[in-house]
Design a protein around this motif. Structure first.
Motif, PDB file in Angstrom:
ATOM      1  N   PHE A   1       0.796  -1.240   0.000  1.00 57.01           N
ATOM      2  CA  PHE A   1       0.000   0.000   0.000  1.00 57.01           C
ATOM      3  C   PHE A   1       0.826   1.287   0.000  1.00 57.01           C
ATOM      4  CE2 PHE A   1      -3.032  -3.253   1.072  1.00 57.01           C
ATOM      5  CZ  PHE A   1      -4.057  -2.936   0.178  1.00 57.01           C
ATOM      6  N   THR A   2       2.072   1.203  -0.502  1.00 55.75           N
ATOM      7  CA  THR A   2       2.857   2.419  -0.739  1.00 55.75           C
ATOM      8  C   THR A   2       3.435   2.306  -2.142  1.00 55.75           C
ATOM      9  OG1 THR A   2       4.896   1.419   0.110  1.00 55.75           O
ATOM     10  CG2 THR A   2       3.556   2.660   1.685  1.00 55.75           C
ATOM     11  N   ASP A   3       4.148   3.321  -2.545  1.00 57.16           N
ATOM     12  CA  ASP A   3       4.794   3.281  -3.855  1.00 57.16           C
ATOM     13  C   ASP A   3       6.069   4.108  -3.777  1.00 57.16           C
ATOM     14  OD1 ASP A   3       5.239   3.181  -6.743  1.00 57.16           O
ATOM     15  OD2 ASP A   3       3.114   2.629  -6.844  1.00 57.16           O
ATOM     16  N   ASN A   4       6.965   3.905  -4.727  1.00 55.58           N
ATOM     17  CA  ASN A   4       8.192   4.696  -4.724  1.00 55.58           C
ATOM     18  C   ASN A   4       7.900   6.168  -4.961  1.00 55.58           C
ATOM     19  OD1 ASN A   4       9.872   2.530  -4.269  1.00 55.58           O
ATOM     20  ND2 ASN A   4       9.906   2.004  -6.439  1.00 55.58           N
ATOM     21  N   GLU A   5       6.811   6.428  -5.674  1.00 56.43           N
ATOM     22  CA  GLU A   5       6.413   7.809  -5.902  1.00 56.43           C
ATOM     23  C   GLU A   5       5.013   8.011  -5.351  1.00 56.43           C
ATOM     24  OE1 GLU A   5       6.961   8.988  -9.961  1.00 56.43           O
ATOM     25  OE2 GLU A   5       8.879   7.917 -10.002  1.00 56.43           O
TER      26      GLU A   5
ATOM     27  N   PHE B   1       0.269   8.010   5.072  1.00 59.39           N
ATOM     28  CA  PHE B   1       1.563   8.275   5.718  1.00 59.39           C
ATOM     29  C   PHE B   1       2.684   8.298   4.677  1.00 59.39           C
ATOM     30  CE2 PHE B   1      -0.183   6.148   9.825  1.00 59.39           C
ATOM     31  CZ  PHE B   1      -0.788   7.333  10.196  1.00 59.39           C
ATOM     32  N   ASN B   2       2.518   7.559   3.599  1.00 53.56           N
ATOM     33  CA  ASN B   2       3.536   7.553   2.538  1.00 53.56           C
ATOM     34  C   ASN B   2       3.456   8.839   1.702  1.00 53.56           C
ATOM     35  OD1 ASN B   2       4.253   5.957  -0.509  1.00 53.56           O
ATOM     36  ND2 ASN B   2       5.721   5.976   1.165  1.00 53.56           N
ATOM     37  N   VAL B   3       2.255   9.229   1.254  1.00 54.11           N
ATOM     38  CA  VAL B   3       2.177  10.414   0.362  1.00 54.11           C
ATOM     39  C   VAL B   3       2.449  11.724   1.092  1.00 54.11           C
ATOM     40  CG1 VAL B   3       0.596   9.304  -1.285  1.00 54.11           C
ATOM     41  CG2 VAL B   3      -0.348  10.792   0.487  1.00 54.11           C
ATOM     42  N   THR B   4       2.201  11.779   2.404  1.00 56.44           N
ATOM     43  CA  THR B   4       2.488  13.011   3.156  1.00 56.44           C
ATOM     44  C   THR B   4       3.894  13.000   3.751  1.00 56.44           C
ATOM     45  OG1 THR B   4       1.564  12.035   5.160  1.00 56.44           O
ATOM     46  CG2 THR B   4       0.069  13.382   3.829  1.00 56.44           C
ATOM     47  N   GLN B   5       4.635  11.900   3.500  1.00 54.69           N
ATOM     48  CA  GLN B   5       5.984  11.723   4.057  1.00 54.69           C
ATOM     49  C   GLN B   5       5.985  11.710   5.583  1.00 54.69           C
ATOM     50  OE1 GLN B   5       8.605  14.601   2.142  1.00 54.69           O
ATOM     51  NE2 GLN B   5       7.896  13.978   0.118  1.00 54.69           N
ATOM     52  N   ALA B   6       4.821  11.385   6.182  1.00 47.22           N
ATOM     53  CA  ALA B   6       4.766  11.304   7.648  1.00 47.22           C
ATOM     54  C   ALA B   6       5.615  10.148   8.146  1.00 47.22           C
ATOM     55  CB  ALA B   6       3.322  11.138   8.123  1.00 47.22           C
ATOM     56  N   SER B   7       5.646   9.062   7.383  1.00 49.29           N
ATOM     57  CA  SER B   7       6.398   7.890   7.840  1.00 49.29           C
ATOM     58  C   SER B   7       7.870   7.966   7.465  1.00 49.29           C
ATOM     59  CB  SER B   7       5.775   6.599   7.289  1.00 49.29           C
ATOM     60  OG  SER B   7       5.542   6.691   5.907  1.00 49.29           O
ATOM     61  N   ALA B   8       8.235   8.983   6.661  1.00 46.99           N
ATOM     62  CA  ALA B   8       9.620   9.054   6.194  1.00 46.99           C
ATOM     63  C   ALA B   8      10.610   9.031   7.357  1.00 46.99           C
ATOM     64  CB  ALA B   8       9.824  10.289   5.328  1.00 46.99           C
ATOM     65  N   ASN B   9      10.341   9.822   8.406  1.00 48.38           N
ATOM     66  CA  ASN B   9      11.236   9.831   9.561  1.00 48.38           C
ATOM     67  C   ASN B   9      10.642   9.136  10.770  1.00 48.38           C
ATOM     68  OD1 ASN B   9      13.294  11.382   8.244  1.00 48.38           O
ATOM     69  ND2 ASN B   9      11.871  13.111   8.372  1.00 48.38           N
TER      70      ASN B   9
HETATM   71  C1  LIG Z   1       6.879   5.503   0.271  1.00 47.96           C
HETATM   72  O1  LIG Z   1       7.061   4.141   0.340  1.00 47.96           O
HETATM   73  C2  LIG Z   1       8.037   3.678  -0.558  1.00 47.96           C
HETATM   74  C3  LIG Z   1       8.000   2.183  -0.502  1.00 47.96           C
HETATM   75  O2  LIG Z   1       8.075   1.721   0.810  1.00 47.96           O
HETATM   76  C4  LIG Z   1       9.382   4.219  -0.203  1.00 47.96           C
HETATM   77  O3  LIG Z   1      10.337   3.791  -1.135  1.00 47.96           O
HETATM   78  C5  LIG Z   1       9.271   5.671  -0.225  1.00 47.96           C
HETATM   79  O4  LIG Z   1      10.483   6.191   0.212  1.00 47.96           O
HETATM   80  C6  LIG Z   1       8.159   6.124   0.675  1.00 47.96           C
HETATM   81  N1  LIG Z   1       8.029   7.530   0.560  1.00 47.96           N
HETATM   82  C7  LIG Z   1       8.007   8.297   1.613  1.00 47.96           C
HETATM   83  C8  LIG Z   1       7.895   9.722   1.292  1.00 47.96           C
HETATM   84  O5  LIG Z   1       8.051   7.877   2.749  1.00 47.96           O
END
Ligand SMILES: *[C@@H]1O[C@H](CO)[C@@H](O)[C@H](O)[C@H]1NC(C)=O
Ligand SMILES: *[C@@H]1O[C@H](CO)[C@@H](O)[C@H](O)[C@H]1NC(C)=O
Ligand SMILES: *[C@@H]1O[C@H](CO)[C@@H](O)[C@H](O)[C@H]1NC(C)=O
Ligand SMILES: *[C@@H]1O[C@H](CO)[C@@H](O)[C@H](O)[C@H]1NC(C)=O
Length: 381
Positions: A237-241, A287-295
């Motif tokens: 349920f995420t993507d590289n973009e 969380f992926n599209v808002t970059q909340a999970s990034a850090n």
């Molecule tokens: C979204 O998830 C993808 C796959 O896990 C990851 O490569 C990407 O860095 C994530 N993007 C953000 C902004 O967290």
């Protein structure tokens, strides 16, 4: 350490995303995510009621000025101030029922819900003045927005590509010795790593409802199973973009978020609170599209039952209304924690929309195209 709490300004309104409560067995096809129906349990209704009560004490309590929604009607629900929608796809009726249970905590019965008749008698509403706040049941064949990842061929291509990735294969190999030990506890579910969600779900449901199982599962197994389930669902349920099809679960909800936030920002519009009752999938994509999970790698994966996300719109004393994200991972956690979006504590509404509009899927026609679906769910028209 950045202070993520908005220190000033009034709260104009919120968009809520809430997961359904505890349910019985559930199975979804690991290649298409086609679901089976299940049932909400009494525990599930209790969790949603508790979530509704929590949200009421947070947002409908004038004694908490920093989180009280300005001018919201707190005792008698004013339906012009509310939008309540529930995903009616996948899991049967459990999401709709969860919304009903949540609302019974958010707007509990009140004797003020009464009416005085022509003959002088005052009548309190049914069940001690319970208010039946309307819920829109979002039917998957009429509206793709809350459940956009099924019948979506390009999403299936994405899922299969994840299963064929070296990252997935390495994790599968690493997990294999553990899964072999887990097999006797996995019912008749395949322990092939592609099936990891269903293995996790089986163990999770048994751990909650079956004492024999609970007493026999070795101590670390449940957490290990969840960690593997989290890895699996995070990849699906995420993507590289942000604009990739892997994020389709939230991309189709974004337009209603933009519309509702824009309405809330307009103080002559009555809207104050919009609730979307959903499955766990859009949380991961959000969380992926808002970059909340990034850090914050700790928020990757499957959110607990009755988890909630809030997008709070605060009016800042000088300047434009600002969006803040908060998350609480189910009823056992009471930390409603702020999370940064795009690396900052709060984002001006116009910037929030500018950043996310390019990834939004706005119409069924756009969804058909993004999914390469030509016949089902309104795509043949
Ligand atoms: C979204 O998830 C993808 C796959 O896990 C990851 O490569 C990407 O860095 C994530 N993007 C953000 C902004 O967290
Ligand atoms: C007034 O009308 C209501 C509803 O018809 C009825 O239940 C009630 O008994 C009436 N009261 C009197 C005093 O007649
Ligand atoms: C409960 O768990 C035990 C042990 O794994 C199993 O044999 C039994 O079938 C389970 N009961 C139900 C109702 O699933
Ligand atoms: C929610 O809690 C579960 C169980 O503690 C954990 O495995 C999961 O990673 C958490 N999910 C998020 C998104 O924080």
């Amino acid at each position: 350490m950045v202070n993520l709490l908005p220190s000033t300004g009034t709260l104009l309104g919120v968009i809520l995303l809430a997961r359904h409560g505890d349910r019985l067995d559930f199975f979804q096809d690991p290649f298409t995510y086609d679901p089976s129906a299940t049932e909400l349990t009494p525990l599930g209704t209790a969790q949603e009621f508790q979530l509704g009560t929590f949200l009421r004490s947070t947002y409908l309590n004038p004694k908490n000025p920093s989180t009280f929604i300005t001018n919201i009607s707190t005792d008698l629900a004013n339906i012009d101030q509310l939008i309540i929608r529930a995903d009616a796809a996948g899991e049967g009726n459990i999401i709709l029922e969860s919304a009903m249970a949540l609302l019974s905590g958010l707007f509990p019965a009140t004797h003020n819900f009464n009416t005085t008749l022509a003959n002088g008698t005052t009548v309190v509403g049914a069940l001690g003045g319970y208010q039946y706040v309307p819920i829109e049941s979002v039917e998957p064949n009429l509206d793709i927005s809350l459940n956009s990842f099924t019948s979506c061929p390009n999403f299936d291509v994405h899922t299969l590509a994840f299963y064929n990735s070296s990252e997935f294969k390495a994790k599968a190999q690493e997990a294999a010795p553990f899964l072999n030990k887990l097999q006797p506890f996995a019912g008749n579910r395949s322990i092939d790593f592609t099936n990891m969600f269903n293995v996790f779900d089986f163990v999770n449901v048994q751990m909650i409802h079956n004492k024999t199982f609970f007493d026999s599962l070795p101590p670390t197994f449940a957490a290990q199973t969840q960690a593997l389930g989290n890895f699996h669902e995070e990849g699906v349920f995420t993507d590289n973009e942000a604009g990739g099809i892997g994020n389709v679960a939230i991309r189709t909800i974004l337009p209603s978020i933009f519309t509702s936030l824009t309405r809330i920002a307009n103080e002559s519009d009555p809207l104050k609170l919009a609730l979307n009752q959903i499955s766990y999938k859009p949380f991961i994509s959000l969380f992926n599209v808002t970059q909340a999970s990034a850090n914050h790698p700790e928020i990757e994966g499957i959110v607990n039952y009755a988890a909630v996300v809030s997008l709070e719109l605060h009016k800042s004393p000088a300047g434009s209304p600002t969006v803040f994200l908060k998350f609480k991972n189910g009823t056992t956690e009471d930390n409603f924690r702020p999370l940064p979006m795009f690396g900052s504590a709060g984002i001006p509404l116009n910037e929030f929309i500018e950043r996310l509009a390019p990834v939004a899927i706005n119409t069924t026609a756009e969804w058909c195209k993004a999914c390469n679906q030509t016949t089902l769910r309104g795509c043949s028209a």
